[in-house]
Design an enzyme around this catalytic site. Structure first.
Site, PDB file in Angstrom:
ATOM      1  N   LYS A  77       5.081   1.039 -12.608  1.00 39.84           N
ATOM      2  CA  LYS A  77       4.813   2.413 -12.196  1.00 39.84           C
ATOM      3  C   LYS A  77       6.122   3.160 -11.959  1.00 39.84           C
ATOM      4  CE  LYS A  77       4.008   0.636  -7.541  1.00 39.84           C
ATOM      5  NZ  LYS A  77       2.984   0.459  -6.502  1.00 39.84           N
TER       6      LYS A  77
ATOM      7  N   CYS B 244      -2.762   2.412   4.916  1.00 42.77           N
ATOM      8  CA  CYS B 244      -3.397   2.270   3.602  1.00 42.77           C
ATOM      9  C   CYS B 244      -4.859   1.855   3.784  1.00 42.77           C
ATOM     10  CB  CYS B 244      -2.640   1.233   2.767  1.00 42.77           C
ATOM     11  SG  CYS B 244      -2.870  -0.460   3.343  1.00 42.77           S
TER      12      CYS B 244
END
Length: 666
Positions: free
Chosen positions: A229, A451
């Site tokens: 990524k 998260c």
């Protein structure tokens, strides 16, 4: 010039590189498997699905031994700068109720996530998003992710408009060009929400010293896309609402005295992900690379992407982020390779003012007579839960006013284009639904992030979103207990070491290492410009108070005027804090007050207690001063950082092993 090739082709590529190469530009085996009746995708299809903006997950709360996993899918929007038009929010809200788990989640990269989507509904949900001016393409996978920008919709500050505009342009420049996305989800019908900037299109196709491939659908990415990524952000000087140092590439808008865009400062090499017990993996903050004129920004971005694309590690995915390339090469070598692709030297990095962490909560003037409102979204979860009904409140506001929305990098929501005459109505609607204004939110909660972790994230080792509310409550009780009632700092928590909530930049970070057990990181700056350091490898939640209370007491007794918690931890050093904690725990059992954190003044002294008590206590808790040579201390310090263990623990182990060897030989 010929098309670029991988420099490491002689080495064995990772399994995922072969999956990407066989995918026919992100089509297979995903397209075929979506047609079968199974409620899940195979691993190869899952990897390709990520490029389309979705992860396959299973709800671990629903796991039953001997039964099939509860497979479901998470979808993530691609929303440069966090922009969510009214029709897209209405669609997402509806899809969450009809096909998802009834909630939406704002992300720390300024997008929305839908959870709980079944495989049979994937196409319906994705096509609905696309037809409502949304996209998920590139929100996950080995390519450029959502491009961040400050979420403040100022109309009278041109630098903010430039940041937003160029976040969109760079997102477009690096968007995958494969037709797979529209073929699979819209049966080939390509929805065009806005005409592409001609400069962006021309720059994408421009060769630029070997930055593009001349064959195939992907001029920038080729068949293999990126090694991992790739994350970008564009901001303005001083505004660190995007955590600029955590990005693979960070661009800072530079304007002249007339407010006209001149160019961009460039930072590169940030990244949060790491792996427990793998010292070769680590979080890293970005380096200053240089400055580029406005006219050259697209070619410069292509040069950086090409450098990572062609030289990033495709054999070991743990070592594949651009931060490792820069760490291995050094900034000068990296800059030289970028300049080779760019075709000319970069200019020197321009001076910047200090950075400030911004969340933009509350009411603000846009600069054109209208207002914007920042709404706190605890843990990023838009839901209706008891008296707190944020999802219903946003539905009512949308029905009445159809306001555009921006997601912040702190997973909050901004509504804007608000007429001042509607301010009281919106305040009343939020109050009726139990949504607190920023002035009534505990600052510990306001500046915290977590998260999602359990039950759906497949990487989660420990709880995060579901655990942090009670942890913040316990921290607040502790702060009140030690006389720090007004104190607050940045707390971030993740359920695994990948760092999605950026805990390694926090003043106090928790990183899941086992069920109900966390690494503790201390010393990040309140404005998110400095990495925290690992303080404790495994903290069981049941021991939270025993560990944090002495740290907070030491902070209260030894801080400098107006010093933040993170700056304090960084100044005194974690070894000194460990010493204070050990003394505090021993002395507390003897009702002895511990008053001072010993700030190291001489590296030649290895000390874990300068005043070990002489009263009858557990001998294992008594600490004595031991002096060592400077070179030995330096080696101990390096080993302490490598293992994330206190120096005293490593030194004690070495001495014990030596004494055991001596006794055995005698």
């Amino acid at each position: 010039m010929t098309s670029p090739t991988f420099t490491k082709s002689a080495q064995k590529l990772s399994k995922l590189e072969a999956i990407k190469e066989r995918s026919n530009q992100l089509r297979e085996p995903l397209a075929t498997e979506l047609l079968n009746d199974r409620n899940y995708l195979t691993e190869d299809a899952v990897q390709i699905l990520k490029f389309h903006g979705s992860y396959q997950q299973d709800n671990r709360d629903n796991r039953v031994p001997g039964q099939e996993k509860d497979y479901q899918f998470m979808l993530r929007t691609r929303s440069p700068g966090g922009f969510i038009p009214p029709q897209l929010y209405e669609t997402l809200d509806h899809l969450a109720d009809e096909y998802g788990n009834g909630t939406l989640r704002t992300t720390t990269r300024q997008g929305f996530q839908l959870h709980g989507i079944l495989k049979k509904n994937l196409k319906t949900v994705l096509s609905s998003i696309i037809k409502s001016m949304g996209s998920t393409l590139g929100a996950c996978g080995d390519l450029n992710r959502n491009v961040m920008a400050p979420p403040a919709p100022y109309c009278d500050r041109p630098e903010y408009e430039y940041a937003k505009t160029y976040a969109n342009y760079i997102a477009d420049l690096l968007t995958p060009q494969t037709g797979a996305y529209y073929e699979i989800w819209l049966d080939g019908e390509k929805i065009v929400s806005a005409e592409e900037n001609p400069e962006v299109k021309a720059a994408r196709d421009r060769n630029g010293n070997g930055t593009i491939f001349h064959e195939g659908e992907e001029p920038i990415y080729g068949k293999h896309y990126m090694p991992r990524k790739f994350k970008c952000a564009v901001t303005v000087p001083g505004d660190n609402s995007v955590d600029i140092y955590t990005q693979d590439v960070g661009l800072v808008v530079i304007t002249n005295a007339a407010g006209e865009l001149e160019g961009f400062n460039v930072l590169a090499g940030g990244g949060m992900g790491r792996t427990h017990r793998k010292e070769e993996t680590f979080p890293r903050i970005a380096d200053e690379i240089g400055y580029v004129d406005r006219a050259d920004i697209y070619d410069l971005m292509k040069a950086i992407v090409a450098t990572q694309r062609d030289y990033g590690d495709r054999t070991n995915r743990r070592h594949a982020r651009m931060k490792y390339l820069i760490e291995d090469w050094g900034v000068d070598k990296f800059r030289a390779q970028v300049e080779d692709y760019f075709g000319k030297p970069l200019k020197p990095f321009k001076p910047l003012p200090p950075w400030k962490y911004q969340d933009y909560l509350g009411w603000h003037e846009q600069g054109d007579g209208k207002l914007f409102l920042g709404i706190s979204v605890e843990n990023g979860r838009v839901k209706d839960d008891g008296s707190f009904r944020l999802k219903a409140a946003l539905q009512k506001i949308h029905q009445k006013f159809e306001l555009p929305m921006l997601i912040t990098g702190n997973h909050n929501i901004i509504l804007y284009e608000i007429s001042p005459k509607h301010q009281q109505q919106i305040d009343r609607l939020l109050k009726e639904h139990g949504v607190l204004p920023e002035t009534e939110i505990d600052p510990l909660v306001r500046y915290a992030m977590a998260c999602p972790a359990f039950p759906t994230c497949g990487l989660a080792i420990a709880e995060s979103e579901r655990a942090i509310p009670s942890i913040l409550d316990r921290i607040r009780v502790l702060l009140d207990k030690v006389g720090l009632e007004q104190e607050h700092f940045v707390v971030r928590m993740t359920g695994c070491p990948n760092g999605c909530a950026r805990p390694y930049m926090a003043e106090l970070g928790f990183v899941g290492s086992a069920p109900d057990t966390y690494q503790v990181w201390l010393g990040g700056s309140p404005n998110q410009t400095r990495l925290a350091e690992p303080f404790m490898e495994r903290l069981a939640l049941c021991d939270l108070e025993a560990v944090l209370e002495p740290i907070f007491v030491g902070f209260k007794q030894n801080r400098q005027p107006s010093e933040s918690f993170g700056d304090f931890c960084h100044r005194v050093g974690l070894d000194s804090i460990r010493t204070f904690v050990s003394n505090y725990q021993v002395n507390s059992s003897m009702n002895i007050e511990t008053k001072e954190i010993p700030v190291p003044t001489s590296p030649e002294t290895l000390s874990n207690d300068a005043t070990a008590p002489q009263a009858p206590v557990d001998p294992s808790k008594i600490r004595h001063r031991v002096s060592v040579r400077h070179d030995i201390y330096s080696q101990l310090k390096d080993e302490s950082k490598r293992q994330s263990k206190p120096i005293v623990e490593i030194a004690t182990q070495a001495i014990e092993e030596y004494l055991a060897k001596v006794r055995a030989e005698s």
